[in-house]
Write a protein that holds these residues in place. Structure first.
Motif, PDB file in Angstrom:
ATOM      1  N   ARG A  66     115.784  14.553  52.881  1.00  0.00           N
ATOM      2  CA  ARG A  66     116.353  14.197  54.029  1.00  0.00           C
ATOM      3  C   ARG A  66     117.539  15.427  54.398  1.00  0.00           C
ATOM      4  O   ARG A  66     117.427  15.700  55.392  1.00  0.00           O
ATOM      5  CB  ARG A  66     117.004  12.839  54.084  1.00  0.00           C
ATOM      6  N   TYR A  72     117.280  18.444  53.983  1.00  0.00           N
ATOM      7  CA  TYR A  72     116.534  19.841  54.397  1.00  0.00           C
ATOM      8  C   TYR A  72     116.905  19.644  55.985  1.00  0.00           C
ATOM      9  O   TYR A  72     117.002  20.496  56.819  1.00  0.00           O
ATOM     10  CB  TYR A  72     115.217  19.929  54.128  1.00  0.00           C
ATOM     11  N   SER A  73     116.494  18.219  56.511  1.00  0.00           N
ATOM     12  CA  SER A  73     116.629  18.239  58.010  1.00  0.00           C
ATOM     13  C   SER A  73     117.896  18.167  58.492  1.00  0.00           C
ATOM     14  O   SER A  73     118.254  18.878  59.497  1.00  0.00           O
ATOM     15  CB  SER A  73     115.907  16.707  58.388  1.00  0.00           C
ATOM     16  N   SER A 128     112.373  28.985  60.608  1.00  0.00           N
ATOM     17  CA  SER A 128     113.445  28.207  60.093  1.00  0.00           C
ATOM     18  C   SER A 128     114.852  28.996  60.219  1.00  0.00           C
ATOM     19  O   SER A 128     114.887  29.970  61.298  1.00  0.00           O
ATOM     20  CB  SER A 128     113.225  27.743  58.658  1.00  0.00           C
ATOM     21  N   GLU A 136     111.145  22.673  55.431  1.00  0.00           N
ATOM     22  CA  GLU A 136     111.954  21.445  55.601  1.00  0.00           C
ATOM     23  C   GLU A 136     111.269  20.016  55.223  1.00  0.00           C
ATOM     24  O   GLU A 136     111.591  19.086  54.931  1.00  0.00           O
ATOM     25  CB  GLU A 136     112.300  21.344  57.277  1.00  0.00           C
ATOM     26  N   GLU A 180     106.110  19.541  64.208  1.00  0.00           N
ATOM     27  CA  GLU A 180     107.547  19.532  63.581  1.00  0.00           C
ATOM     28  C   GLU A 180     108.527  18.388  63.940  1.00  0.00           C
ATOM     29  O   GLU A 180     109.146  17.676  63.305  1.00  0.00           O
ATOM     30  CB  GLU A 180     107.968  20.821  64.029  1.00  0.00           C
ATOM     31  N   ARG A 196     109.671  15.710  61.398  1.00  0.00           N
ATOM     32  CA  ARG A 196     111.287  15.688  61.482  1.00  0.00           C
ATOM     33  C   ARG A 196     111.857  13.991  61.419  1.00  0.00           C
ATOM     34  O   ARG A 196     112.700  13.321  60.634  1.00  0.00           O
ATOM     35  CB  ARG A 196     112.248  16.453  62.385  1.00  0.00           C
ATOM     36  N   ASN A 234     110.707  12.597  58.264  1.00  0.00           N
ATOM     37  CA  ASN A 234     111.316  12.819  57.361  1.00  0.00           C
ATOM     38  C   ASN A 234     112.789  12.264  56.910  1.00  0.00           C
ATOM     39  O   ASN A 234     113.307  11.895  56.101  1.00  0.00           O
ATOM     40  CB  ASN A 234     111.594  14.494  57.143  1.00  0.00           C
ATOM     41  N   ARG A 235     113.400  12.177  58.255  1.00  0.00           N
ATOM     42  CA  ARG A 235     114.559  11.726  58.286  1.00  0.00           C
ATOM     43  C   ARG A 235     114.678   9.964  58.260  1.00  0.00           C
ATOM     44  O   ARG A 235     115.471   9.552  57.604  1.00  0.00           O
ATOM     45  CB  ARG A 235     115.178  11.979  59.776  1.00  0.00           C
ATOM     46  N   GLU A 289     113.030  14.412  70.086  1.00  0.00           N
ATOM     47  CA  GLU A 289     113.292  15.538  69.022  1.00  0.00           C
ATOM     48  C   GLU A 289     112.561  16.587  69.754  1.00  0.00           C
ATOM     49  O   GLU A 289     112.913  18.019  69.435  1.00  0.00           O
ATOM     50  CB  GLU A 289     112.431  15.142  67.643  1.00  0.00           C
TER      51      GLU A 289
END
Lengths: 169, 563
Positions: free
Chosen positions: A91, A93-94, A157, B158, B230, B234, B237-238, B269
């Motif tokens: 997490r 990384y985000s 990135s 990420e 993405e 995201r 991932n969160r 997002e």
């Protein structure tokens, strides 16, 4: 002690993280002097107080703590530490990508916790610029090769906002 | 197919060096087992009960003959002379030494192959239709976008430590052949108002909690696929669960939030990155698409006269053409399935000798290219009708011409308890026992189209949920049992099979399948496939027959008591 790596070399660390002892609460904990990294809950509860007595302020974010909670406060922080309780918890990384890319945070962004050699390349890519390498991990090994594992990357990135396809000859 | 440039090659070579260093540090004790585990998994390396298992990526199922020859030599030099193709197009070796894996990776890198992200909690290999680019029912060739997605997934900084694995499938045909409804992200290419784009499906999956995916966006213009993925990743991932590995897939998050709330988060997002630098340029699309141009097809008549003649007079050739060839968009060409489902052999297994034979066939008859299908077969995509008879004879000699594609014995099957640490039960012996029971080709053809899928555990690598007949290995008091489902299916109307009842011992399985088939044969109307009959008559007639005379429930408990 974790060895800090900053600007691609070992660095000394002036910062300490405020730890809440049992029974202490963010509202009542004594605020120490010096370079302190405050947990998010303390920052949110004591913001005015901290700002009035500290010139240099650090913030600690846990994996489940949303960047959005401090999106308007970023100018106060010299350092934001993002904790990796386990290196496989991705997490952070985000968190870093959002801080750098969306909220334009420009201070020091530090990975702390279970920070190992083999994640440094990805950590650097998403926007970390300092790393509290886990105790027992050799900083020489980290510095030798870990930041240059790959010579280029496909995706955009923080460290390279243009994807490879926009740069390909 | 896509040809690596210097940069693509450099990244793969750097990966080999990285992994060699990681293995050395692990051997030296500088990396603990726990620290090494995700690193080796992201290079396809499992440590298993008998030996390590090593999974080599075949991105969207495409290979050239040189790559296949390298797989053959790697399997000979570092393993026991065979490999296993999986339902996600990859090749698994069952007996490599851990210390050899860096050398294997170096050999693979010479032909632009690797094992990047073939396991672990990261973005996995992209899969698609095995007939991409040649299918008669194709709307848009998915391969250029699959390759663009492959590059995006490769070492994404990420998303290397997600809550759980993440699989993307992409399909560009009217009939979905990529199981897109059961992937973390399923993408359907389509055209709308003259624009090419995707329907985006999220949160499907088989495994322990099988769920059909849901549409998050009806239409997304193709240029936005990376920024949109993405955004999905995201959010996942969160907010995906990390407290329980069994509840960590994106499907659980989508279920918990509800698809509408999930879609809202994704759109919010995405609003930040939409039209940003990761928006795919026409120039990049054209650069990649140029690699997937049609080969130099000859202008042929739709029906070759000599071929038509042979079909009429040779029944076994006709059977093979009937089952193992697929319509092609170029006149006079077909796509050929080389079956890895020979009776008595583990489904999906292929020897080094067969790999070499297949590479030769590809060079001789199909422009040097090959595909792997999620049904674990090999496809030669561009074969002239006029060459089919010769090809068939050579494939037969190599044991690759069993005419059972789409039939009962063309079983999809995971490696199961013979090889896999996760398995609750063996799967290969069940497949082989069913093949032995139904070894009569005329009978198989009479039974007709039917998908039988076998998984050795609820992780569902054998896609048992979407088999017309699904078989799942379960553990009951340390004994291996098998649960049967009926009515599952892949394709546009993909759905999960229904459990028929209590599970069976291994020895019962051929009889159980036999009874299910008999019920179908007795009830079918002319031209009804198994699935049609099942949909018409429902599960009860099958259930009644299979459990006829069997004590179960209270009666069984009483029986046990008495024993």
């Amino acid at each position: 002690m974790a060895q800090l790596i900053k600007n691609h070399s070992p660095a000394s660390d002036s910062w300490s993280v405020l730890q809440l002892a049992e029974g202490e609460t963010p509202e009542t904990v004594a605020l120490p002097a010096g370079d302190v990294i405050f947990p998010l809950a303390v920052w949110l509860a004591r913001k005015a107080e901290i700002v009035s007595c500290h010139k240099r302020i650090g913030l600690l974010l846990q994996p489940d703590e949303p960047v959005e909670a401090v999106a308007g406060d970023l100018e106060y922080f010299i350092v934001i530490a993002v904790n990796f309780p386990k290196f496989v918890d991705g997490r952070g990384y985000s968190t870093a990508a959002l801080l750098r890319q969306r909220y334009r945070y420009e201070g020091e962004l530090r990975a702390v916790g279970d920070v190992l050699h083999d994640q440094l390349f990805y950590l650097k890519r998403v926007g970390f610029d300092s790393y509290a390498l886990k105790e027992g991990k050799d900083p020489a090994v980290a510095l030798q090769s870990a930041f240059a594992t790959f010579g280029d990357s496909y995706q955009a990135s923080t460290d390279q906002p243009q994807p490879l396809f926009r740069r390909r000859a | 197919m896509y040809q690596y440039d210097a940069l693509d090659r450099q990244l793969v070579n750097e990966r080999v060096a990285q992994f060699r260093d990681q293995v050395a540090r692990w051997k030296a004790g500088a990396l603990s087992d726990d620290e090494f585990r995700p690193l080796r998994l992201q290079n396809g390396l499992y440590i298993q009960r008998h030996a390590p298992m090593f999974r080599i990526a075949v991105p969207y199922g495409m290979l050239n003959s040189a790559q296949m020859r390298t797989l053959a030599s790697v399997a000979t030099q570092y393993d026991r002379g065979y490999g296993h193709f999986t339902t996600r197009h990859n090749l698994q070796l069952n007996w490599p030494k851990i210390e050899d894996v860096p050398d294997i990776l170096a050999e693979l890198a010479k032909v632009d192959m690797h094992a990047i992200q073939t396991s672990g909690n990261c973005l996995r290999n992209i899969t698609t239709d095995q007939f991409a680019g040649v299918a008669a029912d194709e709307i848009i060739d998915p391969r250029p976008l699959a390759e663009i997605l492959r590059q995006w997934t490769t070492f994404h900084p990420e998303f290397a430590f997600l809550p759980r694995k993440f699989k993307i499938a992409i399909s560009g045909t009217r009939d979905d052949r990529a199981v897109t409804w059961f992937h973390d992200i399923g993408l359907h290419l389509k055209e709308q108002d003259g624009q090419v784009g995707f329907t985006v499906i999220v949160g499907g999956g088989l495994g322990r909690t099988p769920i059909r995916g849901q549409v998050v966006r009806e239409f997304l213009p193709w240029q936005h696929i990376l920024t949109y993925c993405e955004a999905i990743l995201r959010v996942y991932n969160r907010y995906g669960r990390r407290d329980n590995a069994y509840k960590a897939r994106i499907k659980i998050l989508v279920q918990a939030l509800g698809v509408d709330a999930f879609a809202e988060q994704v759109e919010a997002e995405w609003a930040h990155s939409k039209d940003g630098p990761a928006t795919i340029t026409q120039a990049e699309f054209d650069r990649v698409a140029a690699h997937f141009g049609a080969p130099a097809y000859q202008s042929l008549s739709p029906l070759d006269a000599a071929f038509a003649e042979k079909i009429q007079h040779e029944k076994s050739f006709r059977n093979w053409v009937d089952r193992n060839t697929h319509a092609h968009k170029a006149p006079g060409y077909v796509a050929v399935t080389l079956s890895l489902k020979k009776h008595g052999v583990p489904p999906g297994d292929i020897t080094s000798g067969q790999m070499l034979a297949v590479a030769d066939l590809a060079d001789r008859y199909s422009f040097g290219e090959l595909r792997i299908s999620h049904e674990q077969n090999i496809i030669l995509a561009d074969v002239r009708q006029a060459d089919l008879h010769d090809l068939w004879q050579q494939a037969k000699a190599a044991g690759l011409a069993t005419p059972n594609t789409g039939l009962l014995t063309g079983i999809i099957c995971c490696p199961g308890g013979d090889f896999c640490d996760l398995a609750n039960a063996k799967s290969i012996p069940i497949a082989n026992a069913i093949q032995a029971r139904f070894d009569d080709l005329d009978y198989l053809f009479d039974i007709g189209e039917i998908d039988l899928n076998i998984s050795g555990c609820m992780n569902a690598c054998g896609h048992h949920h979407v088999g017309h007949i699904g078989v799942l290995g379960v553990d009951k008091n340390d004994a291996e049992f098998y649960q049967v489902t009926l009515g599952g299916r892949q394709g546009n109307d993909a759905k999960l099979g229904k459990v028929i009842g209590p599970s069976f011992a291994a020895g019962e399985m051929p009889d159980v399948v036999d009874k299910i088939i008999k019920v179908y044969l007795e009830n079918r109307h002319a031209d009804e496939r198994f699935l049609d009959t099942f949909d018409r008559i429902g599960i009860d007639p099958f259930k009644n027959r299979v459990y006829e005379g069997r004590a179960h429930g209270k009666a069984k408990a009483a029986e046990k008591e008495a024993a």
